[in-house]
Design an enzyme around this catalytic site. Structure first.
Site, short mmCIF file in Angstrom:
data_model
loop_
_atom_site.label_atom_id
_atom_site.label_comp_id
_atom_site.label_asym_id
_atom_site.label_seq_id
_atom_site.Cartn_x
_atom_site.Cartn_y
_atom_site.Cartn_z
N GLU A 496 -3.44 0.19 -0.02
CA GLU A 496 -2.28 -0.39 0.67
C GLU A 496 -2.78 -1.07 1.93
OE1 GLU A 496 -0.03 3.18 2.78
OE2 GLU A 496 -0.56 3.72 0.71
N ASN A 566 -0.97 -5.11 -1.33
CA ASN A 566 -0.18 -5.23 -0.10
C ASN A 566 1.00 -4.26 -0.17
OD1 ASN A 566 2.09 -6.31 1.53
ND2 ASN A 566 0.69 -7.98 1.98
N ILE A 568 4.65 -3.55 1.12
CA ILE A 568 5.16 -3.26 -0.21
C ILE A 568 5.68 -4.57 -0.81
CG2 ILE A 568 5.79 -0.83 0.01
CD1 ILE A 568 8.46 -1.68 1.14
N SER A 585 8.66 -4.30 5.07
CA SER A 585 7.35 -4.93 4.90
C SER A 585 7.20 -5.62 3.55
CB SER A 585 6.23 -3.91 5.11
OG SER A 585 6.43 -2.75 4.37
N GLU A 587 7.55 -8.50 0.52
CA GLU A 587 7.46 -9.96 0.40
C GLU A 587 8.76 -10.53 -0.14
OE1 GLU A 587 4.60 -9.49 2.31
OE2 GLU A 587 4.40 -8.21 0.57
#
Length: 992
Positions: A496, A566, A568, A585, A587
């Site tokens: 992560e 990445n 989340i 967080s 996208e």
């Protein structure tokens, strides 16, 4: 009165038709799998007599599963405030006459947390881990000819303890495992003959089901040997002899091959594992973005008649994990994707969405050019597993864990969950990693997990490992959180990274609501600027973080990074550090509306390793007030990128982080802003443009639902997008208008989310953010016409009509399955032939080293082990190390992993055969620092600390959710002294 009587008569006729269809189908089938989701009742309190068959249900709420009893809390309350307690679910059902005398099993895909199951008032069993699927043989509990009642008592207390051990489950954690209590996953009823293939539900049934895999995979020849194994049980009073037959159908349902027919005998009460295999030609191999699935039918025949027939969807692919890299279908694939919360939830419904919406969400990951989803902490539910199969998204599947290794009962709980999860999901081609822990585990524990994999999935082509495990001799993959790791042995990928947060509502500080980047309350007494970003800085941070992995990709030497995920993908109702009460967080936002980071990844990730297809994306929008001057950022894959405003060139951007091009002080004017990215020879590779939208003029609604229609099953959802558009239909990117909705017809409003009171959960007044938002509408069990109207002051209103189609249900059973009709995604096509990267540099071979101090440790600085390293003793005169190469080499790059890489800047000098080639300070980084210089041939490389003091970075390294400080290298090598040179790994390169 006559109308009411006619309606009642019509309902009776429809029920009779449904029952006759069910009876006929059950008669025609030797095995039935019924949808057991319809017709439940929910009581949101404990009641001692709710298990009884004759319990008064008048005060209970009608629901269709999957349904979390506290679904209203999703995104309205912070994760640790989710309501908990004891509730009851009840359901009446009746078996068709053709199923009487057969075996009957119930399968729960999962219950949160503990479920006590009763049938007709009798205790059936208790399941407690809150994650995994489970099932029971309920044959003896049923009234074959009469009404049956199942009652399930569910307790979703955060502190629930396993009854046998008085132990709390490690993964029942208020930080990461959102508590959607009740029965939030599907339930199925299986009916079989007494000679049957078992179900993959080990904990209670002690059965392992069917196992399909391929060997001798030849990718260029498109062939493989397909093996079908099945566990067969005989519950007749006499031995049964049968033949085992396998039929394979392609993605269109066309026959590929039928094979098998060996005879086997099973004694009464016994089980026998049978198998058959055959070579198949012309195969389509499952791949990233190519969810090609076959249907494998396994049949038992007695005297030529089929007595059991089981359908398994699966795909075939070839994997390998070696030389620090992941191979898929003979091609290196760098891991690019997301660490996603397993709940994968949505506002006001939690995780309980229909399969088509799971496909929509998971396919978006693939559309961002992600190839891997790492589900976090607990096993994903079957619906998401099967969805990833269809959309072509690789999965890392955990069992259950938290942030540390454990012993005793809690470790046994983890092993049992891993066993059950592997057995249940091992036919899914998208699962390529089994994750044994969200933190490193001991070598002994790793051996135990590996033994489970080897017992139940020895041929599936799946690596088993854990987070960290950098020096493990047992784990088959690993990688830290946040940091870059490299290996020439097992693949290491970041579990992560880039956990910064940003609200989709905030474009930049020049756009309404004019949020200054980083503004927000502190987190645990420290600045939380990184968790209160605007979209533009959040996207830029994603570029910066990914570029650190990109620099260490396959093709860049012997030791490589295998990528990272990445954290989340979608904003989540879990632990948060920013201003809202949920994690932002992602996208995409909770309604899966993309942020700019989504498109940044789409550009950077478009390839297996190297970029296969070039792209460009302009961060932000182009609707500002006159007089605004601002930077414009473009994410692009070319060597140079040009910006044009209304056809006039503004020059070429300043390149940084490989993919980022910045144009400073651009004066806004309405029109078209266009980016063009070029290769080194000036050829156009890709373009992107944004047009200025006009003034807001109207509201626009568009709807998505199952591709075969909106189903009236009481659980299906329609996803409706609402936009504010100008007179030409262009979305107005700075609009924040409040929209008022009306809903008419047989449906339930579940709404959307926005910044404001209770996050506007369930509200029919909802603002758009950046000109757009989405809402959910749930069907009822009654088919009909649904109208959704939307209006906003000063704008033309809009309405849409949706028609739901009926679902046949008889006596609580249905043959309709919500995933029926969902097609695989073939967007990216089969895995291409050939290499996925072009080597750009070559590792020089280090054969020895000398140093000013601690000479016995020098080899630890080039041993391909990031758990070891070399340090001097803190004195300037000993702060040097010299590496001897196997042969004279043209050297132009030294790459170092320095201890305390994130917080220290080292002033160093590099010499090749005694001649200085580099002098400067190493920048803080997330693992490796690359130090290029003019090419110099030589056979020795010296790294020396300069007299300037080692500088410490002012910012902290950060903390785990528990508050524990994150690592920053090798703690045991943190030698005291004024002049410390501490190297974990040193690499020397020749540019090709």
């Amino acid at each position: 009165m006559m109308i009411l009587n006619n309606i009642r008569f019509l309902k009776i006729c429809l029920s009779l038709v449904a029952y006759l269809v069910l009876v006929y189908t059950a008669t025609a089938q030797n095995r039935a799998k019924y949808n057991f989701n319809p017709g439940w009742k929910l009581l949101e309190t404990d009641a001692a007599d709710a298990r009884q068959k004759d319990f008064d249900e008048s005060g209970m709420k009608a629901v269709t599963l999957p349904h979390a009893w506290n679904e209203d809390d999703a995104f309205r309350l912070a994760i640790d405030k989710h309501r908990t307690g004891v509730v009851w679910y009840r359901k009446h059902f009746r078996l068709p006459p053709a199923d009487r005398g057969k075996k009957v099993f119930i399968e729960f895909e999962g219950v949160r947390q503990a479920a006590t199951v009763y049938i007709n008032g009798r205790y059936v069993g208790l399941h407690e881990n809150g994650v995994m699927a489970f099932g029971f043989d309920i044959t003896e509990f049923l009234d074959p000819a009469g009404d049956n009642v199942i009652a399930v008592r569910v307790d979703n207390d955060w502190g629930y303890r396993e009854q046998a051990t008085d132990t709390k489950f490690q993964w029942a954690d208020r930080n990461f495992n959102a508590n959607y209590g009740g029965i939030p996953k599907n339930v199925w009823l299986h009916v079989t003959e007494k000679l049957y293939q078992t179900l993959p539900l080990y904990s209670f049934l002690q059965t392992t089901g069917t196992y399909i895999y391929a060997t001798a995979l030849d990718i260029p020849a498109k062939s493989a040997v397909v093996v079908a194994e099945s566990e067969v049980k005989n519950e007749w009073d006499t031995p049964r002899t049968f033949t085992f037959e396998v039929a394979v159908l392609d993605a269109d349902g066309k026959p590929v091959k039928t094979f098998g027919n060996d005879a086997f005998t099973v004694h009464p009460g016994g089980t026998h594992r049978v198998s058959a295999q055959a070579k198949l030609e012309g195969l389509n191999f499952w791949s990233w973005g190519y969810g090609y699935l076959y249907t494998v039918i396994t049949r038992l025949r007695v005297d030529g008649e089929i007595v059991d027939e089981l359908y398994t969807k699966t795909g075939f692919r070839k994997t390998d994990f070696r030389e620090g890299m992941v191979y898929l279908n003979d091609r290196v694939l760098m891991m690019k994707g997301y660490a996603q919360r397993t709940s994968n939830e949505w506002p006001a419904v939690g995780m309980s969405v229909p399969p088509w919406l799971s496909d929509f969400s998971n396919r978006l990951m693939v559309e961002s050019n992600a190839n891997l989803v790492r589900w976090m902490h607990v096993t994903p539910w079957k619906q998401d597993v099967e969805s990833c199969d269809r959309v072509g998204l690789l999965q890392a599947m955990p069992a259950g864990d938290a942030e540390h290794d454990v012993e005793g009962p809690r470790w046994e709980q983890r092993k049992q969950l891993m066993r059950d999860a592997i057995i249940y999901n091992r036919n899914s081609p998208s699962i390529v990693f089994y994750e044994s822990g969200n933190k490193g585990i001991s070598e002994q524990h790793m051996r135990e997990m590996k033994a489970i994999r080897d017992t139940y999935d020895p041929h599936g082509g799946r690596a088993i490992g854990s987070r960290e495990m950098l020096d493990s001799e047992v784990a088959e993959y690993g990688g830290e959180m946040l940091y870059i790791n490299k290996s020439a042995r097992i693949p290491l990928w970041a579990m992560e990274y880039s956990r910064d947060e940003g609200l989709r509502k905030y474009w930049d500080e020049f756009s309404p609501p004019y949020h200054k980047d980083g503004d927000g309350p502190p987190y645990r007494g420290e600045s939380a600027a990184a968790y209160n970003r605007n979209q533009d800085s959040h996207a830029i941070e994603n570029v910066i973080r990914w570029n650190e992995f990109w620099r260490q990709r396959p093709g860049r030497g012997r030791r490589v990074s295998s990528g990272g995920v990445n954290i989340i993908f979608s904003d989540s109702n879990t632990h948060f550090r920013g201003a809202e009460n949920y994690r932002r967080s992602g996208e995409v936002d909770p309604m899966r509306i993309p942020k700019d980071g989504f498109f940044a990844h789409q550009v950077m990730w478009n390839g297996w390793v190297d970029v296969d297809e070039h792209g460009a994306h302009i961060i932000g929008h182009w609707n500002y007030e006159p007089g605004v001057t601002k930077p414009v950022h473009v994410v692009a894959t070319g060597e140079r990128t040009e910006l044009l405003l209304n056809g006039k060139s503004l020059g070429f951007g300043e390149r940084s982080e490989n993919f980022l091009f910045t144009f400073k002080d651009v004066n806004w004017e309405p029109g078209v802003i266009k980016a063009v990215t070029y290769d080194a020879e000036g050829r156009t590779l890709a373009t992107a443009e944004i047009r200025t939208a006009g003034e807001p003029a109207a509201v626009r609604l568009t709807a998505r639902h199952h591709p075969e229609g909106f189903r009236a099953d009481g659980a299906d959802l329609a996803l409706i997008t609402v936009e504010v558009v100008d007179a030409h239909g262009n979305r107005c990117p700075t609009a924040l208008n409040t929209i008022e909705f009306e809903l008419d017809g047989p449906a339930e409003w579940r709404g959307g989310i926005a910044q404001g009171p209770d996050n506007y959960i369930l509200s029919k007044q909802l603002p758009v953010e950046c000109g757009v938002n989405r809402v959910l509408v749930r069907s009822s069990p009654v088919a009909g016409t649904i109208t959704v109207k939307a209006r906003s002051e000063g704008l033309a209103p809009h309405e849409i009509t949706l028609n739901t189609t009926s679902v046949e249900v008889s006596h609580g059973l249905s043959l309709y399955k919500p995933a029926d009709g969902l097609r695989p995604v073939f967007t990216r096509g089969p895995a291409p032939m050939g290499e996925s990267f072009t080597p750009t540099r070559k590792s020089a071979v280090i054969v020895g080293a000398t140093a000013g101090a601690n000479a016995v440790e020098v080899q630890s600085s080039y041993d391909d082990n990031e758990r070891t390293g070399w340090s001097n003793d803190g004195n300037l005169q000993t702060a040097w190390i010299t590496y001897e190469l196997a042969e004279e080499t043209s050297i132009s790059v030294v790459e170092l992993k320095l201890n305390n890489f994130r917080t220290r800047s080292y002033p160093i000098q590099i010499l090749v055969d005694g001649e200085e080639v580099f002098r400067g300070n190493t920048p803080p980084n997330l693992g490796y620092v690359t130090l290029p210089f003019n090419e110099k041939r030589g056979r020795s490389v010296t790294i020396r600390l300069l007299p300037e003091r080692v500088r410490l970075r002012e910012t902290s390294v950060g903390t785990e959710v528990s508050g524990k400080k994150l690592g920053d290298g090798l703690a045991h090598a943190d030698i005291k002294g004024k002049y410390v040179l501490s190297i974990i790994e040193a690499e020397i390169y020749e540019i090709l």
